[in-house]
Write a protein that holds these residues in place. Sequence first.
Motif, short mmCIF file in Angstrom:
data_model
loop_
_atom_site.label_atom_id
_atom_site.label_comp_id
_atom_site.label_asym_id
_atom_site.label_seq_id
_atom_site.Cartn_x
_atom_site.Cartn_y
_atom_site.Cartn_z
N GLY A 48 25.70 52.78 51.61
CA GLY A 48 26.97 52.83 50.89
C GLY A 48 27.25 54.21 50.32
O GLY A 48 28.38 54.71 50.39
N TYR A 49 26.22 54.83 49.78
CA TYR A 49 26.36 56.19 49.25
C TYR A 49 26.77 57.15 50.36
O TYR A 49 27.71 57.94 50.19
CB TYR A 49 25.03 56.64 48.62
N LEU A 50 26.08 57.10 51.48
CA LEU A 50 26.36 58.03 52.57
C LEU A 50 27.75 57.81 53.16
O LEU A 50 28.45 58.77 53.48
CB LEU A 50 25.29 57.91 53.66
N VAL A 51 28.16 56.56 53.31
CA VAL A 51 29.50 56.27 53.83
C VAL A 51 30.56 56.82 52.87
O VAL A 51 31.52 57.48 53.29
CB VAL A 51 29.68 54.75 54.09
N ALA A 52 30.39 56.57 51.57
CA ALA A 52 31.36 57.07 50.58
C ALA A 52 31.41 58.59 50.62
O ALA A 52 32.50 59.18 50.56
CB ALA A 52 30.97 56.58 49.19
N ALA A 53 30.26 59.23 50.71
CA ALA A 53 30.22 60.70 50.76
C ALA A 53 30.92 61.22 52.02
O ALA A 53 31.63 62.23 51.96
CB ALA A 53 28.77 61.18 50.70
N CYS A 54 30.72 60.54 53.14
CA CYS A 54 31.39 60.96 54.39
C CYS A 54 32.91 60.85 54.26
O CYS A 54 33.63 61.73 54.73
CB CYS A 54 30.89 60.12 55.57
N TYR A 55 33.39 59.78 53.64
CA TYR A 55 34.84 59.65 53.44
C TYR A 55 35.38 60.81 52.61
O TYR A 55 36.43 61.37 52.91
CB TYR A 55 35.19 58.31 52.78
N ASP A 56 34.65 61.19 51.55
CA ASP A 56 35.08 62.33 50.74
C ASP A 56 35.13 63.61 51.58
O ASP A 56 36.07 64.39 51.49
CB ASP A 56 34.14 62.54 49.55
N ASP A 57 34.11 63.80 52.41
CA ASP A 57 34.06 65.00 53.25
C ASP A 57 35.20 65.02 54.26
O ASP A 57 35.80 66.07 54.49
CB ASP A 57 32.71 65.10 53.99
N LEU A 58 35.49 63.88 54.86
CA LEU A 58 36.60 63.82 55.81
C LEU A 58 37.92 64.20 55.14
O LEU A 58 38.74 64.91 55.71
CB LEU A 58 36.71 62.42 56.43
N TYR A 59 38.09 63.73 53.89
CA TYR A 59 39.31 64.11 53.15
C TYR A 59 39.35 65.62 52.92
O TYR A 59 40.38 66.25 53.14
CB TYR A 59 39.41 63.38 51.80
N VAL A 60 38.26 66.18 52.43
CA VAL A 60 38.24 67.62 52.13
C VAL A 60 38.58 68.42 53.38
O VAL A 60 39.35 69.39 53.33
CB VAL A 60 36.89 68.06 51.52
N GLN A 89 29.19 70.89 57.03
CA GLN A 89 27.73 70.79 56.94
C GLN A 89 27.31 69.47 56.30
O GLN A 89 26.42 68.78 56.82
CB GLN A 89 27.16 71.95 56.12
N LEU A 90 27.94 69.13 55.18
CA LEU A 90 27.59 67.89 54.49
C LEU A 90 27.85 66.67 55.37
O LEU A 90 27.03 65.75 55.41
CB LEU A 90 28.38 67.77 53.18
N LEU A 91 28.97 66.66 56.07
CA LEU A 91 29.30 65.54 56.94
C LEU A 91 28.25 65.39 58.05
O LEU A 91 27.82 64.27 58.35
CB LEU A 91 30.70 65.72 57.54
N ALA A 92 27.81 66.49 58.61
CA ALA A 92 26.79 66.44 59.67
C ALA A 92 25.46 65.90 59.13
O ALA A 92 24.82 65.05 59.76
CB ALA A 92 26.60 67.83 60.28
N ILE A 93 25.06 66.38 57.96
CA ILE A 93 23.80 65.92 57.35
C ILE A 93 23.87 64.43 57.05
O ILE A 93 22.96 63.67 57.37
CB ILE A 93 23.51 66.73 56.07
N GLN A 94 24.97 64.01 56.42
CA GLN A 94 25.10 62.60 56.04
C GLN A 94 25.22 61.70 57.26
O GLN A 94 24.69 60.58 57.27
CB GLN A 94 26.29 62.44 55.09
N SER A 95 25.87 62.16 58.30
CA SER A 95 25.96 61.38 59.54
C SER A 95 24.58 61.20 60.15
O SER A 95 24.26 60.11 60.66
CB SER A 95 26.88 62.08 60.54
N THR A 96 23.75 62.23 60.08
CA THR A 96 22.38 62.14 60.59
C THR A 96 21.57 61.15 59.77
O THR A 96 20.83 60.32 60.32
CB THR A 96 21.70 63.52 60.58
N PHE A 97 21.71 61.21 58.45
CA PHE A 97 21.01 60.24 57.60
C PHE A 97 21.44 58.81 57.94
O PHE A 97 20.60 57.91 58.02
CB PHE A 97 21.29 60.50 56.11
N LEU A 98 22.74 58.60 58.13
CA LEU A 98 23.21 57.26 58.49
C LEU A 98 22.62 56.80 59.82
O LEU A 98 22.20 55.65 59.95
CB LEU A 98 24.75 57.22 58.55
N ALA A 99 22.58 57.69 60.79
CA ALA A 99 21.99 57.35 62.09
C ALA A 99 20.51 57.00 61.93
O ALA A 99 20.02 56.05 62.55
CB ALA A 99 22.18 58.50 63.07
N ASP A 100 19.80 57.74 61.08
CA ASP A 100 18.38 57.47 60.84
C ASP A 100 18.17 56.11 60.19
O ASP A 100 17.15 55.45 60.43
CB ASP A 100 17.76 58.55 59.95
N LEU A 101 19.12 55.69 59.36
CA LEU A 101 19.02 54.38 58.71
C LEU A 101 19.25 53.25 59.70
O LEU A 101 18.85 52.11 59.45
CB LEU A 101 20.03 54.26 57.57
#
Length: 191
Positions: A48-60, A89-101
């Motif tokens: 949930g944290y990573l998804v929310a963070a990705c949405y913020d990054d997509l907006y920015v 950068q943040l979006l790429a990192i968070q996407s990788t974390f989501l894939a790892d989960l």
Amino acid sequence: MLMACAMVGVGACEQEKRAPEPVEAVPLEAPMAATNDPEIRDVNSPEGYLVAACYDDLYVLAAAKAIKARSPDPQIKALATRLETRHVQLLAIQSTFLADLGGAAAPSHLSAPHAAYVADLEAAAPRERDRLWLTQQITVLLDSSLLHTTFSLHADDPRLKSHAQAASLSAQNHLDQVRRLGGDKLRPLGA
């Protein structure tokens, strides 16, 4: 409101937030998902944290693209470029974390509230556009900082904890930059 959320934690304020619904109205250069983008269920969980963070990054990213195409102010454009670089950068990192989960894939579309922000930005009168962009950045970066900080305080995974701490610091640094460009005279949206 944000201070109250910070004091009692994001979980207490979750009932006021609705899970963003993916919107395809604003085209992004991010790859499109074959299925619907994920909903945010619990920002205290890693997914949930990573998804929310990705949405913020997509907006920015979308807002940076919109303001760079329309603002005459070189300082605004330069800040938008810095934000864009960091949030890619943040979006790429968070996407990788989501894939790892192994759970939800990273969102590929803006959430409905974020899409509304971008639509408002694109529809704003030229003389108001820079001010609106700064106001939106204050709003989203404050929310993002709170999200990252709160998650970092409760994260069990040391990699996610470290990422959340770094992302929170990044959001706070960007807030300082926004304030130096005149955002210090503005209030977050909805405040």
